[in-house]
Design a protein around this motif. Structure first.
Motif, PDB file in Angstrom:
ATOM      1  N   ILE A 103      18.832  -6.124 -35.610  1.00 22.37           N
ATOM      2  CA  ILE A 103      17.702  -6.561 -34.732  1.00 22.37           C
ATOM      3  C   ILE A 103      16.951  -7.667 -35.352  1.00 22.37           C
ATOM      4  O   ILE A 103      16.641  -8.792 -34.761  1.00 22.37           O
ATOM      5  CB  ILE A 103      17.160  -5.618 -33.897  1.00 22.37           C
ATOM      6  CG1 ILE A 103      18.101  -4.821 -33.177  1.00 22.37           C
ATOM      7  CG2 ILE A 103      16.059  -6.125 -32.878  1.00 22.37           C
ATOM      8  CD1 ILE A 103      17.782  -3.349 -32.927  1.00 22.37           C
ATOM      9  N   THR A 107      16.814 -11.632 -34.615  1.00 18.65           N
ATOM     10  CA  THR A 107      15.455 -12.438 -34.160  1.00 18.65           C
ATOM     11  C   THR A 107      15.262 -13.616 -35.085  1.00 18.65           C
ATOM     12  O   THR A 107      15.010 -14.770 -34.553  1.00 18.65           O
ATOM     13  CB  THR A 107      14.492 -11.292 -34.087  1.00 18.65           C
ATOM     14  OG1 THR A 107      14.966 -10.160 -33.152  1.00 18.65           O
ATOM     15  CG2 THR A 107      13.091 -11.832 -33.734  1.00 18.65           C
ATOM     16  N   GLU A 108      15.437 -13.564 -36.184  1.00 19.44           N
ATOM     17  CA  GLU A 108      15.014 -14.504 -37.210  1.00 19.44           C
ATOM     18  C   GLU A 108      16.199 -15.734 -36.868  1.00 19.44           C
ATOM     19  O   GLU A 108      15.719 -16.847 -36.969  1.00 19.44           O
ATOM     20  CB  GLU A 108      15.401 -13.835 -38.637  1.00 19.44           C
ATOM     21  CG  GLU A 108      15.508 -15.171 -39.727  1.00 19.44           C
ATOM     22  CD  GLU A 108      14.352 -15.286 -40.627  1.00 19.44           C
ATOM     23  OE1 GLU A 108      13.473 -14.294 -40.277  1.00 19.44           O
ATOM     24  OE2 GLU A 108      14.649 -16.042 -41.549  1.00 19.44           O
ATOM     25  N   TRP A 110      17.778 -16.533 -34.070  1.00 17.90           N
ATOM     26  CA  TRP A 110      17.294 -17.318 -32.817  1.00 17.90           C
ATOM     27  C   TRP A 110      16.237 -18.153 -33.319  1.00 17.90           C
ATOM     28  O   TRP A 110      16.131 -19.378 -32.825  1.00 17.90           O
ATOM     29  CB  TRP A 110      16.716 -16.509 -31.745  1.00 17.90           C
ATOM     30  CG  TRP A 110      17.828 -15.640 -30.883  1.00 17.90           C
ATOM     31  CD1 TRP A 110      18.108 -14.398 -31.060  1.00 17.90           C
ATOM     32  CD2 TRP A 110      18.619 -16.340 -29.937  1.00 17.90           C
ATOM     33  NE1 TRP A 110      19.350 -14.248 -30.242  1.00 17.90           N
ATOM     34  CE2 TRP A 110      19.500 -15.615 -29.464  1.00 17.90           C
ATOM     35  CE3 TRP A 110      19.009 -17.812 -29.506  1.00 17.90           C
ATOM     36  CZ2 TRP A 110      20.646 -15.687 -28.453  1.00 17.90           C
ATOM     37  CZ3 TRP A 110      19.819 -17.917 -28.630  1.00 17.90           C
ATOM     38  CH2 TRP A 110      20.675 -17.114 -28.017  1.00 17.90           C
ATOM     39  N   ASN A 111      15.084 -17.872 -33.898  1.00 14.42           N
ATOM     40  CA  ASN A 111      13.924 -18.619 -34.116  1.00 14.42           C
ATOM     41  C   ASN A 111      14.281 -19.683 -35.050  1.00 14.42           C
ATOM     42  O   ASN A 111      13.757 -20.890 -34.833  1.00 14.42           O
ATOM     43  CB  ASN A 111      12.593 -17.749 -34.736  1.00 14.42           C
ATOM     44  CG  ASN A 111      12.375 -16.830 -33.783  1.00 14.42           C
ATOM     45  OD1 ASN A 111      12.263 -17.144 -32.584  1.00 14.42           O
ATOM     46  ND2 ASN A 111      11.686 -15.669 -34.140  1.00 14.42           N
ATOM     47  N   ILE A 224      20.850  -7.435 -28.110  1.00 13.48           N
ATOM     48  CA  ILE A 224      19.618  -7.872 -28.683  1.00 13.48           C
ATOM     49  C   ILE A 224      18.942  -8.899 -27.834  1.00 13.48           C
ATOM     50  O   ILE A 224      19.307  -9.952 -27.590  1.00 13.48           O
ATOM     51  CB  ILE A 224      19.794  -8.256 -30.082  1.00 13.48           C
ATOM     52  CG1 ILE A 224      20.587  -6.991 -30.946  1.00 13.48           C
ATOM     53  CG2 ILE A 224      18.573  -8.754 -31.056  1.00 13.48           C
ATOM     54  CD1 ILE A 224      20.693  -7.672 -32.322  1.00 13.48           C
ATOM     55  N   VAL A 226      16.811 -12.008 -26.586  1.00 15.03           N
ATOM     56  CA  VAL A 226      16.532 -13.395 -27.356  1.00 15.03           C
ATOM     57  C   VAL A 226      15.017 -13.283 -27.196  1.00 15.03           C
ATOM     58  O   VAL A 226      14.162 -13.000 -26.333  1.00 15.03           O
ATOM     59  CB  VAL A 226      17.001 -14.291 -26.282  1.00 15.03           C
ATOM     60  CG1 VAL A 226      16.270 -15.909 -26.729  1.00 15.03           C
ATOM     61  CG2 VAL A 226      18.500 -14.477 -26.088  1.00 15.03           C
ATOM     62  N   PRO A 227      14.387 -13.512 -28.470  1.00 13.56           N
ATOM     63  CA  PRO A 227      12.963 -13.313 -28.752  1.00 13.56           C
ATOM     64  C   PRO A 227      12.046 -14.239 -28.069  1.00 13.56           C
ATOM     65  O   PRO A 227      11.057 -13.670 -27.640  1.00 13.56           O
ATOM     66  CB  PRO A 227      12.861 -13.837 -30.194  1.00 13.56           C
ATOM     67  CG  PRO A 227      14.085 -14.508 -30.617  1.00 13.56           C
ATOM     68  CD  PRO A 227      15.074 -14.017 -29.783  1.00 13.56           C
ATOM     69  N   ASP A 230      12.903 -13.134 -22.626  1.00 18.70           N
ATOM     70  CA  ASP A 230      13.356 -11.615 -22.424  1.00 18.70           C
ATOM     71  C   ASP A 230      14.316 -11.245 -21.218  1.00 18.70           C
ATOM     72  O   ASP A 230      14.594 -10.196 -21.163  1.00 18.70           O
ATOM     73  CB  ASP A 230      12.165 -10.661 -22.374  1.00 18.70           C
ATOM     74  CG  ASP A 230      11.042 -11.005 -21.288  1.00 18.70           C
ATOM     75  OD1 ASP A 230      11.497 -11.795 -20.419  1.00 18.70           O
ATOM     76  OD2 ASP A 230       9.967 -10.574 -21.259  1.00 18.70           O
ATOM     77  N   THR A 234      21.496 -11.142 -26.287  1.00 17.84           N
ATOM     78  CA  THR A 234      22.330 -12.239 -27.285  1.00 17.84           C
ATOM     79  C   THR A 234      23.883 -12.181 -26.923  1.00 17.84           C
ATOM     80  O   THR A 234      24.179 -10.713 -26.935  1.00 17.84           O
ATOM     81  CB  THR A 234      22.056 -11.746 -28.900  1.00 17.84           C
ATOM     82  OG1 THR A 234      20.669 -11.961 -29.097  1.00 17.84           O
ATOM     83  CG2 THR A 234      22.809 -12.660 -29.718  1.00 17.84           C
ATOM     84  N   ASP A 239      25.628 -12.263 -32.182  1.00 20.32           N
ATOM     85  CA  ASP A 239      24.851 -11.178 -32.961  1.00 20.32           C
ATOM     86  C   ASP A 239      25.961 -10.808 -33.890  1.00 20.32           C
ATOM     87  O   ASP A 239      25.552 -10.354 -35.266  1.00 20.32           O
ATOM     88  CB  ASP A 239      24.827  -9.903 -31.859  1.00 20.32           C
ATOM     89  CG  ASP A 239      24.390  -8.601 -32.416  1.00 20.32           C
ATOM     90  OD1 ASP A 239      24.662  -8.197 -33.619  1.00 20.32           O
ATOM     91  OD2 ASP A 239      24.378  -7.760 -31.285  1.00 20.32           O
TER      92      ASP A 239
END
Ligand code: ME8
Length: 532
Positions: A103, A107-108, A110-111, A224, A226-227, A230, A234, A239
């Motif tokens: 997770i 998250t990393e 996506w960013n 998961i 998407v940061p 919400d 994903t 993922d």
């Protein structure tokens, strides 16, 4: 550890929609053989396998069983652990995509993707196959419908099951921006995709043009988040692919050293049905975030099952309901026979037909009659003629010319050249040539006749030593395929300390035999199978 070169190999992570079958076991054993071989060659190996737990398919399967997706995954995960343990899979890590490390990594991802400008929001309106977790374009669907004469019903171009129309807001990955870079990658690294014919397929696909892909979903929630949005989870492949990097520290600042040492992976071994994800989308994702690319993606073929009623062969799969349980084959061949059959009788890059008749034939010919027989005859003769021991070796015995030494010389190099390319059938042929030569050598040199003449004692010593030495070398070379049998053979010659070698070339040099040590005859390693 740090001074040894790293070798990182991965299996696909398997969907948790049913228990593991022969196809998933096949891929996992392919990797295990490579991992064991590389450890024996002195590499610091990391071997990863695991489970792909998110997505609509798993969510629906869980609903069908009246369970939450997490409870469903938790209930099925032990079946994977158990079968890998039974099949002697030596993985160093087991990742589940619902773990916190995944997770954090997603998250990393996506960013970083967003910061790099390769993510944008739009709406998706198109076809989706839930069992395959794959989007298809109108053109792909129309072409497949026409070929199959589906008369208005839209079926998955890959698996033939009904497609669903998906219309939803989605985040997109700018895959189209990577067409030229991917083609340059294939030019510069022609063995990025193995075997060669798969490389050509991938190239043709990319040359025909790449479209941006939808990488988030809103119509269900088992994924998961998407940061930065919400409402979205994903897309399961976005993922899943990242798992390979996660397991060596992507997204975890505490594992920066490990990541630098382990990434990129040397091998992703995958089935031919998922090469576009691994050879197009995955490298593009890594390019987007400026990370290193894996060295090789090796695509294996499918195991096909013959339907006795219709005579047709079909891909074996959980979703098609014709999967064979690994346990059935274990019951027939034993674990070591199972591993040997699938690794040495099916050419890894091609489809392999499976039949119980063929399994029995290979087992009897190679294992019962050749390898097992050689071991048993040689150990028996050693015990009989040398008072339960290996012969006491004369100085310089290993320098004397003999037909087995001729074949054994250079065998590691020949074997390694095949093993490095997952050409296991050719590697097996090298070993079997030596095994067959040793069985002929027994017939030609007739140790039972030599033993009758005390004046020929030195000759008898040399014959038995040559045979035991051949067995010792073959046990090492066969060890990645049949680790327990090889360890047992070495143990029977009082060489158990050698079983875990980290220097295969040295271990296989002619002359390593120990003289005057205890020999155990033991039971037949591979009792012959009667015909069914
Ligand atoms: O595709 N013969 O998982 P999966 C040989 N979660 N291999 C077979 C086979 C057969 N009959 N049937 C299936 C997924 N396989 C994704 C992977 S990786 C980031 C995500 C192989 O459980 C198939 O080719 O559907 C694939 O490589 C693997 O089993 C996993 O299948």
């Amino acid at each position: 550890m740090a001074d040894k070169p790293s070798f990182y190999i991965t299996t696909p992570i398997y969907y948790v929609n049913a228990a593991p079958h022969l196809g998933t076991a096949y891929c996992t054993i392919l990797c295990d053989v490579m991992a064991r071989y590389k450890r024996a060659m002195g590499y610091d190996v990391k071997f990863l396998t695991g489970l792909d737990e998110h997505g609509e398919k798993v969510q629906r399967t869980a609903e069908e069983h009246d369970m939450t997706p997490q409870a469903w995954c938790d209930s099925l995960a032990p079946a994977f652990h158990d079968i890998w343990h039974t099949l002697e899979i030596s993985n160093d890590d087991f990742i589940r995509t619902t773990e916190p490390r995944q997770i954090a990594a997603v998250t990393e991802l996506w960013n970083r993707m967003k910061d790099a400008g390769y993510i944008y929001k739009d709406s998706y309106d198109g076809w989706y196959c839930v069992p395959e977790e794959t989007y298809f374009t109108e053109t792909q669907v129309a072409k497949a419908d026409e070929e199959r004469h589906t008369e208005g019903q839209h079926l998955c171009p890959d698996c033939g099951r009904p497609l669903e129309r998906v219309k939803e807001e989605s985040w997109f990955f700018k895959l189209s921006a990577f067409q030229d870079k991917l083609l340059a990658l294939y030019d510069e690294h022609p063995d990025f995709v193995m075997p060669d014919f798969r490389m050509r397929e991938v190239r043709t696909f990319v040359e025909s043009g790449l479209k941006d892909i939808s990488v988030s979903r809103t119509s269900f929630d088992w994924g998961i988040p998407v940061p930065f949005d919400d409402k979205h989870v994903t897309y399961v492949w976005f993922d899943a692919l990242l798992n390979y990097a996660t397991a060596v520290g992507f997204g975890n600042p505490d594992m920066a050293d490990e990541y630098a040492r382990r990434w990129p992976a040397q091998f992703h071994v995958v089935g031919k049905d998922i090469i576009r994800f691994h050879c197009v989308i995955w490298p593009a994702m890594l390019m987007a975030i400026g990370d290193a690319l894996p060295e090789h993606v090796f695509a294996h073929g499918f195991l096909m099952v013959r339907d006795d009623a219709t005579g047709q062969t079909r891909k074996m799969s959980k979703s098609l309901g014709n999967a064979i349980a690994p346990q059935d084959v274990i019951d027939l061949l034993g674990v070591e026979g199972y591993r040997y059959y699938f690794m040495t009788d099916c050419v890894p890059g091609e489809d392999g037909g499976i039949s119980y008749g063929r399994m029995e034939q290979v087992y009897n010919a190679d294992l019962a009659n050749s390898w097992g027989n050689l071991v048993s005859r040689s150990l028996n003769m050693s015990a009989k003629y040398f008072d339960g021991k290996t012969p006491t070796l004369a100085d310089g015995w290993a320098d004397a010319a003999n037909p087995l030494k001729d074949i054994a010389e250079g065998i590691v190099e020949r074997y390694a050249a095949h093993m490095d390319r997952i050409a296991y059938v050719a590697a097996k042929d090298e070993i079997m040539e030596l095994v067959h030569a040793a069985n002929h050598y027994i017939e030609d040199s007739m140790p039972w006749a030599v033993a009758k003449d005390p004046a020929r004692a030195d000759e008898l010593t040399a014959i038995i030593a040559n045979l035991l030495e051949t067995i010792r070398i073959c046990a090492h070379l066969l060890s990645p395929f049949m680790p327990s049998t090889s360890a047992e053979v070495l143990r029977r010659m009082s060489l158990e300390g050698e079983a875990d070698t980290r220097d295969l070339a040295a271990a296989c040099a002619w002359g390593g035999l120990k003289g005057g040590v205890e020999v155990t005859k033991g039971d037949a390693l591979f009792p012959r199978l009667g015909s069914k």
